[in-house]
Every structure is written in C-alpha cells, then in structure tokens.
Design an enzyme around this catalytic site. Structure first.
Site, PDB file in Angstrom:
ATOM      1  N   TYR A 184       0.845  -1.216   0.000  1.00  0.00           N
ATOM      2  CA  TYR A 184       0.000   0.000   0.000  1.00  0.00           C
ATOM      3  C   TYR A 184       0.869   1.251   0.000  1.00  0.00           C
ATOM      4  CZ  TYR A 184      -3.954   3.017   1.173  1.00  0.00           C
ATOM      5  OH  TYR A 184      -4.940   3.977   1.153  1.00  0.00           O
ATOM      6  N   HIS A 227     -20.972  13.077 -26.370  1.00  0.00           N
ATOM      7  CA  HIS A 227     -20.651  12.150 -27.460  1.00  0.00           C
ATOM      8  C   HIS A 227     -20.549  10.708 -26.996  1.00  0.00           C
ATOM      9  CE1 HIS A 227     -16.898  13.442 -25.653  1.00  0.00           C
ATOM     10  NE2 HIS A 227     -16.299  12.382 -26.143  1.00  0.00           N
ATOM     11  N   ASP A 274       0.029  19.086 -21.055  1.00  0.00           N
ATOM     12  CA  ASP A 274      -0.782  17.874 -21.161  1.00  0.00           C
ATOM     13  C   ASP A 274       0.035  16.963 -22.071  1.00  0.00           C
ATOM     14  OD1 ASP A 274      -2.449  15.871 -21.960  1.00  0.00           O
ATOM     15  OD2 ASP A 274      -4.191  17.149 -22.314  1.00  0.00           O
ATOM     16  N   PHE A 314      -7.899  19.332 -24.883  1.00  0.00           N
ATOM     17  CA  PHE A 314      -8.627  18.084 -25.092  1.00  0.00           C
ATOM     18  C   PHE A 314      -9.969  18.153 -24.347  1.00  0.00           C
ATOM     19  CE2 PHE A 314      -9.559  13.588 -24.055  1.00  0.00           C
ATOM     20  CZ  PHE A 314      -9.781  13.173 -25.349  1.00  0.00           C
ATOM     21  N   ASP A 315     -10.945  17.338 -24.765  1.00  0.00           N
ATOM     22  CA  ASP A 315     -12.300  17.490 -24.206  1.00  0.00           C
ATOM     23  C   ASP A 315     -12.391  17.259 -22.700  1.00  0.00           C
ATOM     24  OD1 ASP A 315     -11.855  14.841 -24.929  1.00  0.00           O
ATOM     25  OD2 ASP A 315     -13.961  14.389 -25.166  1.00  0.00           O
TER      26      ASP A 315
HETATM   27  N1  F0G Z   1      -5.264  14.756 -22.781  1.00  0.00           N
HETATM   28  C1  F0G Z   1      -5.230  14.339 -24.052  1.00  0.00           C
HETATM   29  C2  F0G Z   1      -4.483  15.137 -25.066  1.00  0.00           C
HETATM   30  C3  F0G Z   1      -5.923  13.203 -24.414  1.00  0.00           C
HETATM   31  O1  F0G Z   1      -5.902  12.805 -25.687  1.00  0.00           O
HETATM   32  C4  F0G Z   1      -6.623  12.461 -23.430  1.00  0.00           C
HETATM   33  C5  F0G Z   1      -7.365  11.259 -23.771  1.00  0.00           C
HETATM   34  C6  F0G Z   1      -6.604  12.922 -22.110  1.00  0.00           C
HETATM   35  C7  F0G Z   1      -5.920  14.077 -21.820  1.00  0.00           C
HETATM   36  C8  F0G Z   1      -7.335  12.206 -21.004  1.00  0.00           C
HETATM   37  O2  F0G Z   1      -6.670  11.050 -20.676  1.00  0.00           O
HETATM   38  O3  F0G Z   1      -8.239   9.187 -21.279  1.00  0.00           O
HETATM   39  O4  F0G Z   1      -6.323   8.825 -19.724  1.00  0.00           O
HETATM   40  O5  F0G Z   1      -8.279  10.129 -19.007  1.00  0.00           O
HETATM   41  N2  F0G Z   1      -7.615  10.912 -24.931  1.00  0.00           N
HETATM   42  C9  F0G Z   1      -8.248   9.693 -25.379  1.00  0.00           C
HETATM   43  C10 F0G Z   1      -8.384   9.768 -26.867  1.00  0.00           C
HETATM   44  C11 F0G Z   1      -9.480   9.326 -24.674  1.00  0.00           C
HETATM   45  O6  F0G Z   1      -9.071   8.883 -27.424  1.00  0.00           O
HETATM   46  O7  F0G Z   1      -7.817  10.648 -27.507  1.00  0.00           O
HETATM   47  P1  F0G Z   1      -7.437   9.724 -20.142  1.00  0.00           P
END
Ligand code: F0G
Length: 464
Positions: free
Chosen positions: A72, A450, A215, A124-125
């Site tokens: 742990y 989405h 990021d 990113f979204d």
């Molecule tokens: N930042 C970027 C640029 C990403 O492409 C993603 C995830 C994340 C953050 C979030 O990371 O999925 O580990 O929580 N992208 C995936 C994609 C889902 O299909 O492009 P995560």
C-alpha cells in the site's frame, strides 16, 4: 536496391478479430443508436476508436508486471516509476493517478477556481470539461494554420504568442492559473508543438508569472517531430529532446495510456514541492495514497519500462511510419485529411469529404457511421458532437474542424489492416455524392454528450 522499411519487432501473442456482413453491421449500429461507443468490441473488425490504452506491451513490460510490488505504501514499483519520471522527464515530484483525466481533476482542484481563464492549444475534451466544470473557461490560442487542413505548417500544434499575450493582458494575472500546452495537440490532428514555441510560451508566461502545464499524453511523438522538423535537433536523441521539452514546464499531466504504452494509468508531475503537497491532498481523496494513487504496483512497473521504450528513436520510427502509411494511402486517393499527417492518428476532413450533409446533421459522425457500415472499421467523431453545447446559450458549438479521427493503437495492427481502412474510405469517397443526410439527436447528456448520445436518421424517408 535499398531494403524496405519493416517493423523492428516480431509478434509473440495474437488476438483474434472478426469480420462481419453489412447486414449485421446495419443491425448492430442501429441497436447502438448510431453511437459507435455503444458497439461491442466483437462487432468491430479494425478498431481505430482510440490509441488510448489499446496498445500492445512489450515482453519487458509484461516481465515487469510479474515483479510488481503491491504494498500500500512505499512500494518498489512506485520508486521505479519515480526514477523513470525523474530521469526521463526531469520532474522531482509525482503523483500516480488512474488515468489522464484523473490527473487533471487532482491538479485543477488546486489550481482552477470559478471565473478563471485557462489559455492553451485546443484543450482536449476532458481537460476542457474539468475547466468548465469549475465554472472557468478555456481559451483556444492555437495558430490559425491548424484550422486549414491543407496548410503544410510543420508545427500546427503551436500556440499563437499574440493570442496568448492578449489573454495575459486582458485579465488580471490572478485569474489565469496556468497555460496548458497539449503535446501533441490531439484536437487539431495529433499536430506537434515546436521546441521554439515551447521555449517562447515559457518565457512569455514567466514574464507574467503564469504557470506552464503540459498535457503530455503524446509527448514522445511530439519529440519525434521536433527531431525530424527542427534543424538544430536533427542529431539529438529523443531522450535529449524530451528532457529539453520538459525544462519549459512547471508541471505536467499525463495519460499513460498513450505514450506510456500501458493499458491504464496516469500521473501528475511537478517541479515545486509546495504544489506537490497541495495536490497530494486531493490525490489521496480522489485517487489513493500518494505511492499508488489509483494504479496497481504492477502497472507502475510496466509504465516505468514503457516510458523508457517510448523515448527511443527506434520505437518512434515504427510508430510514426505506420500512421504516415495510412495517411499517405488516403492522400493518394485524394481523400481530404489534416496535413501533414499527425503522430497518433489520421484525421479525415469530413466537411470536405461529405459536402452535402448539413452541419446540423453531424457530418463527421455521419462519415464515422458510413465507414463502420462499409467495413467494420471504427473511428471516432472529433466534431460537433464532441464540441458539446455552449454552457450558457446551450446552442451547438460548431468547431472550425469537423473530423473523423482514425487513431492507431501502438504496436497492434499491421499495414495490411491499414490497407483495408484505406480501401473502405475510398469506396465511400467514390459514392459520396449519394450521401445527403446525416443524423439528429434523440437523447443527450448535458456534458461530454458524445459518449452516450442517441441518434436517429435525419432523413425521414430512412425510417429507424
Ligand atoms: N489529454 C489528451 C491530449 C488526451 O488525448 C486524453 C485522452 C486525455 C488528456 C485524457 O486522458 O483518457 O487517460 O483520461 N484521450 C483519449 C483519446 C481518450 O481517445 O484521444 P485519459
């Protein structure tokens, strides 16, 4: 004659995939409410939905799994990963999280407050989601060339310094907790950010006293493009380039599911002890104790090896070559794609591909459905559905780019699979004039719609 390129690995374990008939796919996609996230994986032949967590680990990663330490607190696996992050990325402090968005959640819990403004290059979204959820806003400062799919700018992920400085001067510094630089920029097509731009963003942000956060999901792919396209880095190793890239950041979030080449995991890394301590509190609350934070010891071990493998010239040449292979096949067939081809995916310009489908009928989603029906290949919409509604007006946000993303899992498919994808898209391209209608929404969630949206044909003669 020069010998042709071939992968620098051989395959030790295989997983069966299945083809299907068009009739089966018509039934399955209808049952899935025309949302490709609702398909079962066995209903998909070649899965290019994402390159996230879908790659193949190496024998050394699997070997590391077997020596994972599941204590742990204070496990050796934590220290292996800490070492890799310090040596390869140059960060003294780190917190493991279960994936990238969890890293965002923890770090933003410290940094982002209501009414804050967070500039970046097409966040990113999930990043944008975590900002907007805190009633702050994300401002896109990507260079304009990124939105012209035919522009051959070598670094379409770059931040426009004038746009960034305009944000810095328009708001009190206390309202801007950080700038987020996404490497490579996923949303604009896996497009890289140049070293020069990273250096300039850092200098400008230091001048205003604003933190720079990377990021870093696809940082190694970004380093490869710097080596290939920025003259002074031609003779540097990927590890040297990576070290310099991160010298221009105060903190990073990571989705290890991409350039960690593992199936699950993420982390935050920071240079300042104070920020580490503040973030630790949220990490313990949301993820787990600081020496595992949402990851099993075995997965931290595999990630430590993955970070080393992903930062080799050899691995990256294989990786980027395959993505370019698919991209070049599409370009040869005159299919409109984001150029130059990015690091992890080929992005098809759906607005140019399906010129007759009205924007209200989700053009890129329509193309994604057509590709699935044609071949069982699953891509993903990066367009109006993903862009969500404006949080205030609740109107659809129509992004500048409406794309079908074909993301290629690492070390998973062969170029024969890429050939299938290319022919399938060509077949659709040849009959594109016949596709006049898309889809309309039956049900949607208020945020990140989405993933769960339910759709029906917009053409009333095409009964659901
Ligand atoms: N930042 C970027 C640029 C990403 O492409 C993603 C995830 C994340 C953050 C979030 O990371 O999925 O580990 O929580 N992208 C995936 C994609 C889902 O299909 O492009 P995560």
């Amino acid at each position: 004659m020069e010998l042709p390129f071939a992968e620098s690995y051989k395959i030790k374990m295989v997983e069966r995939i299945y083809r299907s008939t068009r009739k089966q796919r018509e039934d399955w996609i209808k049952q899935a409410s025309y949302n490709l996230f609702n398909l079962k994986s066995e209903q998909v032949y070649i899965d290019l939905l994402t390159d996230s967590g879908t790659g193949a680990m190496s024998q050394n990663q699997w070997a590391a799994i077997m020596t994972g330490d599941e204590s742990y607190a204070g496990s050796s696996s934590y220290y292996h990963l800490k070492d890799a992050i310090r040596t390869i990325l140059g960060f003294e402090y780190f917190l493991p999280t279960h994936q990238g968005r969890a890293a965002e959640n923890v770090l933003f819990s410290v940094l982002v407050k209501a009414d804050n403004v967070v500039p970046g290059n097409s966040h990113f979204d999930t990043t944008k989601g975590h900002i907007e959820y805190r009633k702050a806003s994300a401002v896109d400062c990507t260079i304009d060339e990124a939105f012209d799919t035919d522009s051959l700018h070598p670094f379409k992920g770059n931040i426009d310094l004038e746009k960034l400085e305009a944000v810095y001067t328009a708001h009190p510094v206390g309202q801007i907790p950080m700038v987020i630089v996404t490497l490579t920029c996923n949303t604009s097509g896996g497009q890289p950010v140049s070293m020069q731009n990273l250096r300039d963003v850092y200098a400008l942000s230091q001048k205003y006293g604003i933190k720079v956060v990377f990021d870093s999901a696809r940082f190694a792919e970004n380093a490869w493009f710097i080596q290939q396209r920025e003259d002074e880095y031609r003779n540097k190793t990927i590890k040297e380039i990576v070290a310099e890239m991160f010298s221009y950041a105060d903190a990073m979030t990571m989705s290890s599911k991409k350039d960690g080449i593992v199936n699950i995991g993420g982390f935050i890394a920071v240079k300042e002890e104070a920020l580490y301590k503040q973030a630790s509190v949220f990490n313990i609350m949301f993820e787990g104790f600081n020496t595992y934070g949402g990851m099993a010891g075995r997965d931290m071990n595999a990630l430590a090896v993955g970070l080393d493998e992903v930062t080799t010239d050899d691995y990256l040449e294989n990786r980027i070559q395959q993505v370019a292979y698919l991209g070049n096949l599409l370009i040869a067939n005159n299919i409109p794609v984001q150029k130059p081809i990015g690091g992890h995916a080929v992005f098809v310009d759906a607005k140019k591909f399906l010129g007759h489908v009205p924007k209200e009928e989700y053009v890129a989603q329509t193309l994604a459905i057509e590709l699935y029906l044609e071949s069982g290949v699953r891509g993903v919409e990066v367009g109006t559905l993903l862009a969500d509604r404006d949080p205030l007006t609740r109107e659809n946000r129509y992004p500048k780019l409406e794309m079908l993303r074909l993301a290629i899992p690492r070390r998973t498919y062969t170029n024969n699979h890429m050939d299938v994808v290319a022919v399938a898209l060509k077949n659709i391209f040849d009959r594109r004039e016949l596709i006049n209608h898309g889809y309309r929404i039956k049900k949607e969630a208020p945020i990140m719609r989405h993933f769960s949206v339910e759709l029906e044909h917009a053409d009333d003669t095409n009964q659901d």
